[in-house]
Scaffold this motif. Structure first.
Motif, PDB file in Angstrom:
ATOM      1  N   ALA A  25      16.329   0.111  -2.525  1.00 63.22           N
ATOM      2  CA  ALA A  25      16.904  -1.189  -2.176  1.00 63.22           C
ATOM      3  C   ALA A  25      16.339  -2.173  -3.193  1.00 63.22           C
ATOM      4  O   ALA A  25      15.119  -2.299  -3.342  1.00 63.22           O
ATOM      5  N   ASP A  53      13.726   4.097  -0.649  1.00 62.36           N
ATOM      6  CA  ASP A  53      14.252   4.411   0.682  1.00 62.36           C
ATOM      7  C   ASP A  53      13.496   5.554   1.356  1.00 62.36           C
ATOM      8  O   ASP A  53      13.532   5.688   2.574  1.00 62.36           O
ATOM      9  N   GLU A  56       9.132   4.042   0.952  1.00 66.32           N
ATOM     10  CA  GLU A  56       9.021   2.599   1.135  1.00 66.32           C
ATOM     11  C   GLU A  56       8.000   1.931   0.218  1.00 66.32           C
ATOM     12  O   GLU A  56       7.528   0.832   0.500  1.00 66.32           O
TER      13      GLU A  56
END
Length: 66
Positions: A25, A53, A56
């Protein structure tokens, strides 16, 4: 003409923590580099922030490096 949205399944980056290419992201943030200075309002810079993803982990890169 409407712009195409990128396919999230093809936007992969190398994750240094996972050691493989994974989906990330990605966002752009405006950050104040020295909030304690008298010119803090003028010391803001754009940063690219990518979050894996899978694990993290977050990687941050200043976009205006000279």
């Amino acid at each position: 003409m409407k712009a195409k949205r990128p396919n999230p399944d093809t936007n992969h980056e190398l994750c240094p923590d996972c050691g493989r290419e994974t989906r990330h992201a990605v966002r752009v943030e405006i950050r104040t580099e020295n909030p304690a200075s008298a010119n803090a309002a003028f010391s803001r810079e754009p940063y690219r922030v990518a979050v894996c993803d899978i694990c993290e982990s977050e990687s941050i890169q200043r976009m205006n490096d000279a």
